[in-house]
Design an enzyme around this catalytic site. Structure first.
Site, PDB file in Angstrom:
ATOM      1  N   TYR A   1      49.290  50.760  76.195  1.00 21.59           N
ATOM      2  CA  TYR A   1      49.383  52.210  75.964  1.00 21.59           C
ATOM      3  C   TYR A   1      50.700  52.579  75.299  1.00 21.59           C
ATOM      4  CZ  TYR A   1      45.299  53.623  78.767  1.00 21.59           C
ATOM      5  OH  TYR A   1      44.041  53.830  79.236  1.00 21.59           O
TER       6      TYR A   1
ATOM      7  N   GLU B   1      45.178  55.677  87.405  1.00 23.74           N
ATOM      8  CA  GLU B   1      46.517  55.130  87.601  1.00 23.74           C
ATOM      9  C   GLU B   1      47.344  56.057  88.489  1.00 23.74           C
ATOM     10  OE1 GLU B   1      49.817  52.821  85.101  1.00 23.74           O
ATOM     11  OE2 GLU B   1      49.454  54.810  84.311  1.00 23.74           O
TER      12      GLU B   1
END
Lengths: 368, 408
Positions: free
Chosen positions: B131, B247
């Site tokens: 990411y 997450e």
């Protein structure tokens, strides 16, 4: 599994909230603050009509026999509206003092008067927790000498319950040798008095020296109720500042769009919401889990006082200059929070008791 | 207030307890930290046993190798309570299992689910998360690593950072820019790629703890089939947010602080200063009590959130605050531990003087929670905007060379 208030408790809070929204406006509060005593009979009579004062009185004595979680709900709403009434002395501490410490015959004699709302009470526990003025109450042959400070609701009381370590005693306000003078605090929404006793006739609740356990439980009730009042007041300040920051424009923007301000709100709500969870659990522990009751009561009083202090400062500041004026009236909430913080022991004292109950500190400040 | 789960769960609890007593005993092997290394054969075998019994990958459908149970928060809670109570080792935790698998179930193709979910939950296929980039941290959507289509392949070029597990991962779920002409949030795609590609260069990123859980990842003409896209081209940002949702839950959990307080209090009962136990010194004790108050508030707030989940009650803000509050609390708990130990709290080597725990390492390591998965400042934006309805900061463009606002 359901953590938090029951539907019935939520409804109780909503009902009271509606009542106080209508009856306890800022104008009404200002008027009460200007009067002495500050206790507002009109608002109180409405609460009596709804039976809010009977929550903690056992059913056999004419009360509703409900839980601390119910009473906590009421305290929070009263704090939200900074209602100028002596709920703490009349509906929480006095009924519990009698229920926990008095003999059966005393209960039969005293509790129905509380349940009907006909007899009003003031209660003084401050010196039994931390004695700062050497104000010992000496009992000899049914007479008492000494001084009791910060007697909650003392000015409007028919009867007074006064604490010394291990003992709770009952005095008639009108009896000979009893002098009641107001103690004017910065918070004009509640009444405190200093009671001076000179050979005043008194009656011990239960037996002399037998109230240590009752006193511990009583203090826990006080801690939770004051924490709940602070929770309500802090929540009200938070919401008022939040609304303001959405409406107030500076630099062609709502001030709530500046990250410097948004982040303060995020920090405040991050502290404040878990306070409510802590408070609910503390009230539940008071009702159901004796082993955890004192730890949770002390921590909720201390922790919520700390969080509310930050919120009192930040929300006042967020209103800019207006926050400092009497015109806005936000200061009434600020002052309520400040007095609650010290009442029956400030955060350091509460944390000390929390340490004592875990065996982390050698001794209590008092024998209570 | 109703804190029991009801008698209908008694049988289930007994079943879990029995499993822990019988199987848990036979499978005592050392705990393995997340992201440290690939699960070894023992861990993979244990994982298989847990899936079979329904104590991990519980709600993953059977056809993808899971246990296929209906979601039941209370049952999940009972499993974790009993495992913790009996010291039984839980299932493997990694980003593939907690982030990619739910994402594939929510938005993946049937082929992707068939191919990846089973080996991932078994612990045999390890995933890295591609990411963040050096220039795109909090503003992740500005990412520049690009992918262009060449025949039936995406060709990827760019650089990623904070790619945990990349040093031993088999696969990577990665965000790349595929539509450079679209607005930044609409030009991103979510791809799956093999870590075997020779164009991938993984270099360890040593953090301030001295360890290297994370990596930098350089990508030069890395190829992955066009069928490895999750969702459509340009939908990557939306899909990444599905993953990030999982997450935040991973990092935010509030159970840790009670354990931290207990450990700290224990240490303060044994650590002495000139013969006086730290717990008997009011200056340290009051700090401990302050932290305990915060920890209790968080603990019961956790119960309230659980209750919100079960009863479908509560407001968004109640959940959004958890990460901000829990990560700072953890930091403050370790900070007090270091203070209590004074100079000895700064030791980073225990060869001469042993201390109960490596508090300094935990203190430093707590930044991982504060910064990872969105910094505290980003959390505050999320809380105030999504939780409290405060307006966003207006978007302006600066000239990076001279602090001037650029006119549109």
């Amino acid at each position: 599994m359901r953590f938090g208030l029951s539907e019935e408790q939520t409804m109780l809070g909503d009902m009271l909230n509606k009542y106080l929204e209508a009856e306890s406006s800022l104008d009404v509060i200002r008027e009460s603050c200007d009067n002495t005593p500050h206790h507002n009979e009109k608002i109180w009579s409405g609460l009596l009509a709804q039976g809010a004062h009977t929550i903690l009185i056992p059913e056999e004595y004419g009360g509703a026999g409900l839980s601390m979680l119910h009473s906590e709900t009421v305290s929070e709403v009263l704090g939200k509206h900074i209602a100028p009434v002596s709920y703490l002395s009349n509906a929480v501490l006095s009924p519990l003092a009698i229920t926990l410490a008095a003999s059966d015959s005393q209960k039969e004699l005293l509790l129905p008067g509380l349940a009907s709302g006909d007899v009003s009470y003031g209660i003084g526990l401050t010196d039994a927790i931390v004695n700062r003025e050497n104000t010992n109450l000496e009992i000899t042959n049914g007479k008492v000498n000494g001084v009791s400070t910060f007697v909650i609701g003392g000015q409007t009381a028919d009867k007074l319950i006064l604490g010394k370590p291990g003992t709770l005693l009952l005095v008639d306000s009108n009896a000979e040798g009893v002098t009641i003078k107001p103690m004017i605090t910065v918070d004009k929404t509640r009444d405190f008095a200093v009671v001076t006793l000179e050979n005043a006739p008194c009656e011990v609740l239960g037996k002399e020296g037998s109230a240590a356990q009752a006193m511990q439980k009583l203090l826990n009730a006080g801690r939770i109720s004051i924490a709940a009042d602070t929770m309500g007041a802090a929540d009200a300040m938070f919401n008022q500042a939040l609304e303001y920051s959405k409406e107030r424009f500076q630099f062609d923007r709502p001030i709530g769009s500046f990250q410097s301000i948004k982040h303060i709100f995020a920090e405040m709500v991050t502290e404040l919401e878990p306070c409510r969870s802590l408070l609910w659990y503390a009230a539940h522990a008071f009702d159901e889990i004796e082993d955890e009751a004192t730890l949770l009561a002390c921590h909720s009083k201390a922790h919520i006082a700390e969080v509310a202090k930050t919120i009192g400062r930040a929300t006042t500041e967020l209103h800019g200059g207006m926050g400092f004026t009497d015109l806005l009236g936000l200061h009434f909430w600020f002052k309520r929070i400040e007095v609650n913080r010290q009442l029956l022991g400030g955060p350091e004292i509460q944390r000390h008791f929390a340490a004592v109950v875990q065996g982390w500190a050698p001794e209590a400040i008092t024998a209570a | 207030m109703e804190l029991t789960y009801g008698p209908e769960y008694d049988d289930f609890r007994a079943e879990v307890r029995n499993f822990c007593a019988v199987e848990g005993k036979r499978n005592k092997f050392g705990a393995m930290k997340m992201g440290e290394a690939r699960p070894n054969q023992l861990a993979v075998d244990w994982q298989g046993k847990l899936i079979e019994a329904g104590y991990t990958a519980r709600t993953i459908p059977k056809e993808y190798g899971g246990f296929g149970a209906k979601p039941d928060i209370i049952k999940s809670l009972i499993i974790s309570e009993e495992f913790v109570k009996t010291g039984t080792r839980g299932g493997i935790q990694n980003q593939g299992i907690s982030m990619l698998v739910p994402t594939l179930i929510e938005v993946g193709t049937e082929e992707q689910r068939q191919k990846y979910i089973k080996p991932t939950i078994n612990g045999e296929m390890i995933w890295a998360q591609g990411y963040s980039e050096p220039g795109s941290g909090s503003d992740l959507a500005s990412l520049k690593t690009k992918a262009v289509v060449d025949g039936d392949m995406f060709v990827i070029n760019g650089q990623k950072i904070w790619t945990s597990s990349a040093q031993f991962a088999d696969m990577c779920f990665i965000l790349v820019r595929t539509e450079p002409d679209e607005a930044k949030h609409h030009g991103i795609s979510y791809l799956l790629m093999s870590m075997d590609d020779p164009g991938i260069d993984v270099r360890p990123l040593v953090t301030m703890t001295g360890e290297a859980f994370f990596n930098e990842m350089f990508l030069t003409d890395v190829k992955t089939p066009v069928t490895s896209i999750v969702g459509k081209r340009g939908e990557g940002w939306r899909i990444a947010n599905v993953t990030l949702k999982y997450e935040r839950g991973m990092i935010g959990g509030s159970g840790g602080s009670s354990t931290g307080i207990r450990g700290l209090a224990d240490m303060m009962h044994t650590e002495t200063l000139s013969g006086v136990r730290a717990i008997d010194l009011p200056v340290y004790r009051d700090r401990l009590l302050k932290l305990q108050g915060r920890a209790l508030a968080n603990k019961y707030h956790g119960l309230r959130l659980l209750s919100n989940d079960i009863n479908k009650t509560g407001t968004a803000v109640e959940g959004l605050i958890i990460k901000l509050s829990a990560t700072y609390l953890a930091h403050d708990i370790y900070a007090l531990a270091v203070d209590v130990m004074g100079e000895f709290g700064t030791l980073y080597d225990d060869s001469i003087y042993k201390r109960q725990k490596d508090w300094m390492k935990q203190y430093i390591g707590s930044f991982m929670g504060i910064i990872g998965g969105g910094t505290s400042q980003i959390q505050k934006n999320v809380i105030s905007e999504r939780g409290l309805g405060l307006p966003r900061e207006p978007l302006v463009k600066y000239d990076q060379n001279g602090w001037d606002l650029l006119k549109k």
